[in-house]
Enzyme design. Structure first.
Site, PDB file in Angstrom:
ATOM      1  N   ASP A  87       0.856  -1.185   0.000  1.00  0.00           N
ATOM      2  CA  ASP A  87       0.000   0.000   0.000  1.00  0.00           C
ATOM      3  C   ASP A  87       0.892   1.235   0.000  1.00  0.00           C
ATOM      4  O   ASP A  87       1.758   1.384   0.866  1.00  0.00           O
ATOM      5  CB  ASP A  87      -0.923  -0.043   1.226  1.00  0.00           C
ATOM      6  CG  ASP A  87      -2.104   0.903   1.093  1.00  0.00           C
ATOM      7  OD1 ASP A  87      -1.973   1.932   0.414  1.00  0.00           O
ATOM      8  OD2 ASP A  87      -3.152   0.616   1.700  1.00  0.00           O
ATOM      9  N   ASP A  98      -3.393   7.421  -3.124  1.00  0.00           N
ATOM     10  CA  ASP A  98      -3.284   6.268  -2.227  1.00  0.00           C
ATOM     11  C   ASP A  98      -3.663   5.044  -3.075  1.00  0.00           C
ATOM     12  O   ASP A  98      -4.754   5.011  -3.642  1.00  0.00           O
ATOM     13  CB  ASP A  98      -4.281   6.521  -1.078  1.00  0.00           C
ATOM     14  CG  ASP A  98      -4.325   5.438  -0.019  1.00  0.00           C
ATOM     15  OD1 ASP A  98      -3.551   4.474  -0.103  1.00  0.00           O
ATOM     16  OD2 ASP A  98      -5.157   5.585   0.905  1.00  0.00           O
ATOM     17  N   HIS A 158     -12.117   5.858   1.930  1.00  0.00           N
ATOM     18  CA  HIS A 158     -12.134   7.107   2.693  1.00  0.00           C
ATOM     19  C   HIS A 158     -11.968   8.309   1.793  1.00  0.00           C
ATOM     20  O   HIS A 158     -11.227   8.259   0.798  1.00  0.00           O
ATOM     21  CB  HIS A 158     -10.989   7.097   3.715  1.00  0.00           C
ATOM     22  CG  HIS A 158      -9.676   6.672   3.100  1.00  0.00           C
ATOM     23  ND1 HIS A 158      -8.767   7.567   2.626  1.00  0.00           N
ATOM     24  CD2 HIS A 158      -9.161   5.438   2.829  1.00  0.00           C
ATOM     25  CE1 HIS A 158      -7.729   6.904   2.109  1.00  0.00           C
ATOM     26  NE2 HIS A 158      -7.954   5.613   2.212  1.00  0.00           N
ATOM     27  N   HIS A 166      -7.563  10.488   5.795  1.00  0.00           N
ATOM     28  CA  HIS A 166      -8.970  10.203   6.097  1.00  0.00           C
ATOM     29  C   HIS A 166      -9.667  11.524   6.401  1.00  0.00           C
ATOM     30  O   HIS A 166      -9.535  12.064   7.484  1.00  0.00           O
ATOM     31  CB  HIS A 166      -9.100   9.249   7.288  1.00  0.00           C
ATOM     32  CG  HIS A 166      -8.698   7.845   6.956  1.00  0.00           C
ATOM     33  ND1 HIS A 166      -9.610   6.864   6.644  1.00  0.00           N
ATOM     34  CD2 HIS A 166      -7.485   7.259   6.848  1.00  0.00           C
ATOM     35  CE1 HIS A 166      -8.975   5.735   6.380  1.00  0.00           C
ATOM     36  NE2 HIS A 166      -7.666   5.953   6.489  1.00  0.00           N
ATOM     37  N   GLU A 191     -11.069   1.067  -1.502  1.00  0.00           N
ATOM     38  CA  GLU A 191     -10.244  -0.102  -1.189  1.00  0.00           C
ATOM     39  C   GLU A 191     -11.020  -1.261  -0.586  1.00  0.00           C
ATOM     40  O   GLU A 191     -11.076  -1.400   0.619  1.00  0.00           O
ATOM     41  CB  GLU A 191      -9.070   0.285  -0.285  1.00  0.00           C
ATOM     42  CG  GLU A 191      -9.411   1.142   0.916  1.00  0.00           C
ATOM     43  CD  GLU A 191      -8.157   1.547   1.690  1.00  0.00           C
ATOM     44  OE1 GLU A 191      -7.216   0.745   1.803  1.00  0.00           O
ATOM     45  OE2 GLU A 191      -8.127   2.693   2.180  1.00  0.00           O
ATOM     46  N   GLU A 286      -6.597  -1.144  -4.301  1.00  0.00           N
ATOM     47  CA  GLU A 286      -6.991   0.250  -4.039  1.00  0.00           C
ATOM     48  C   GLU A 286      -6.567   1.197  -5.151  1.00  0.00           C
ATOM     49  O   GLU A 286      -5.464   1.093  -5.687  1.00  0.00           O
ATOM     50  CB  GLU A 286      -6.363   0.733  -2.713  1.00  0.00           C
ATOM     51  CG  GLU A 286      -6.731   2.175  -2.357  1.00  0.00           C
ATOM     52  CD  GLU A 286      -6.177   2.645  -1.021  1.00  0.00           C
ATOM     53  OE1 GLU A 286      -5.175   2.076  -0.546  1.00  0.00           O
ATOM     54  OE2 GLU A 286      -6.751   3.607  -0.465  1.00  0.00           O
TER      55      GLU A 286
HETATM   56 MN    MN Z   1      -3.866   2.685   0.933  1.00  0.00          MN
HETATM   57 MN    MN Z   2      -6.568   4.146   1.609  1.00  0.00          MN
END
Ligand code: MN
Ligand code: MN
Length: 300
Positions: A87, A98, A158, A166, A191, A286
């Site tokens: 990630d 992200d 998020h 977030h 995700e 994601e």
């Molecule tokens: Mn992530």
């Molecule tokens: Mn994330």
């Protein structure tokens, strides 16, 4: 609300770097590799390409769903027959991309990984201004269930804000009654996480934590703790960081006490690793998307 072109360009740049780094690490990841090398390689690629890490590279193995990054001098390696979530977070001037992928070294879990990817495709297909979060969660849950797997019910996508991973709103991966809607101009990390049908399908906190974030600027006794906190504030602001990034900020023999005071004074919060509650393997996929027009644009 539409996003100004200047900001959009920064999101696009962050997204492009994130995608490139994800694909490069995916190609080179091998069983037996030291995890610390994977983290450092990802983070140095980000910097070389003109971005900054928005959080430490997460390398989460098997039942660890998220939030593992190497501590300093980590000796762990990528186990044989494992599934590994990588990630990656990147920001350009605080605008974050992200993205995550799962690398599978165990043929038994290939369909688990594909299901996470399919759920992500479904999510990208669905996301548009006005979409009810409730409908979104139900559809992701159904996509995963019809393939014989289970979503992790307490991990969500998020909304992303400037210097904020977030930013308040969550995108559920299961049915969740809510009147909230996705709005035009919002950026989301989307995700879905999948696990096997026999799993509990929830994550719990593990005992380790190697990711931290500044919480409050407290008054500190130790001058080295002060120095460390100043460095954190200046370099990471409200974004997560890890101890590997702090090793040269204060003299080596002062580091341990200084960092301990930051924790005991509650200047920092820590993010424990997330572990599937029944110890079953977890896969993740994601992307970061911008909600616009009659759909969404994948930035990563
Ligand atoms: Mn992530
Ligand atoms: Mn994330």
């Amino acid at each position: 609300m539409t996003v100004p072109e200047e900001i959009l360009q920064k999101y696009r740049q962050a997204g492009r770097i994130a995608a490139e780094v994800r694909e490069e690490i995916k190609k080179t990841l091998r069983e037996g590799m030291p995890i610390i090398d994977v983290c450092e390689k990802v983070e140095s690629m980000i910097r070389k390409k003109g971005g900054k890490p928005a959080f430490p590279c997460n390398v989460s193995v098997n039942e660890v769903a998220a939030h593992y990054t190497s501590p300093p001098r980590d000796v762990r390696t990528i186990p044989e027959n494992s599934i590994v979530k990588i990630d990656i977070g990147i920001h350009v001037d605080g605008y974050i991309a992200d993205t995550a992928t799962t690398v599978c070294f165990n043929p038994e879990y290939e369909s688990l990984v594909h299901t996470a990817e399919e759920a992500l495709e479904k999510a990208v297909e669905m996301l548009r201004p006005g979409l009810l979060m409730t409908r979104f969660g139900s559809a992701i849950q159904k996509t995963i269930k019809t393939r014989g797997f289970k979503p992790i019910s307490n991990l969500t996508g998020h909304k992303i804000g400037r210097y904020l991973i977030h930013a308040g709103k969550s995108l559920p991966n299961v049915f969740h009654l809510s009147a909230a809607r996705v709005l035009e101009g919002e950026v989301y990390g989307v995700e879905p996480f999948t696990t096997v049908a026999s799993a509990v399908g929830r994550i719990k906190n593990g005992s380790e934590a190697h990711i931290f974030r500044l919480l409050k600027h407290k008054s500190l006794k130790n001058p080295y703790a002060k120095q460390l906190l100043g460095y954190i504030k200046e370099n990471f602001r409200t974004l997560p960081f890890t101890e590997r990034w702090l090793q040269e900020c204060v003299p080596q023999n002062r580091y341990k006490d200084a960092f301990s005071e930051l924790l005991s004074s509650k200047s920092l919060i820590s993010y424990p690793v997330f572990i599937e509650a029944s110890g079953k393997p977890v896969a993740q996929a994601e992307h970061t998307v911008l909600v616009s027009g009659d759909g969404c644009v994948v930035l990563t």
